[in-house]
Design a protein around this motif. Structure first.
Motif, short mmCIF file in Angstrom:
data_model
loop_
_atom_site.label_atom_id
_atom_site.label_comp_id
_atom_site.label_asym_id
_atom_site.label_seq_id
_atom_site.Cartn_x
_atom_site.Cartn_y
_atom_site.Cartn_z
N GLU A 1 53.71 19.87 63.07
CA GLU A 1 52.63 19.06 62.52
C GLU A 1 52.25 17.88 63.42
N GLU A 2 52.93 17.72 64.55
CA GLU A 2 52.65 16.60 65.44
C GLU A 2 51.83 16.99 66.66
N GLU B 1 44.41 21.74 59.45
CA GLU B 1 45.43 22.47 58.69
C GLU B 1 46.76 22.47 59.42
N LYS B 2 46.75 22.75 60.71
CA LYS B 2 47.99 22.82 61.49
C LYS B 2 48.71 21.48 61.48
#
Length: 132
Positions: A35-36, A58-59
């Motif tokens: 998520e980073e 979204e990712k």
């Protein structure tokens, strides 16, 4: 008066800085949480900017894409008439050196090293694979 540097010095600085920076980046990006970090292929962003931004939101678990989507759509529609800059081909000596110095980067992102090939991208980008 500004300091003057030779073209050879400048060429060496650009090539070596890029190589060191991306070698380090590739070595350390595995330490980032999913998520980073998101990689976005320019070709995909150019082809469908709003969808690529949706996938990126979204990712990265960013909230409320729907709130910013109209602004993305408006901005993207303004880019339809944009003409990319065109540059003269680099001399073979420099092109060959770039291929050698930055080979790891080309390999990592799936680019061919054929100077005569207009479509140098050979592998789908990770974000495209995730949405397939």
């Amino acid at each position: 008066q500004l300091q003057s540097v030779s073209e050879e010095f400048l060429e060496e600085q650009i090539l070596s800085t890029y190589r060191r920076m991306y070698n380090r980046f590739f070595a350390e990006r595995g330490g980032l949480d999913n998520e980073e970090y998101a990689e976005i292929a320019y070709e995909e962003l150019e082809a469908d900017p709003v969808e690529v931004m949706r996938q990126t939101y979204e990712k990265l678990n960013l909230p409320e894409f729907g709130v910013v989507e109209p602004a993305f759509r408006e901005y993207a529609s303004g880019l339809k008439s944009y003409q990319k800059n065109k540059f003269s081909a680099l001399p073979d000596r420099i092109t060959d050196r770039i291929k050698a110095e930055w080979k790891n980067t080309f390999d990592e992102w799936g680019y061919l090293l054929d100077r005569n090939n207009d479509e140098n991208r050979v592998n789908p980008h990770p974000i495209a694979q995730a949405s397939a």
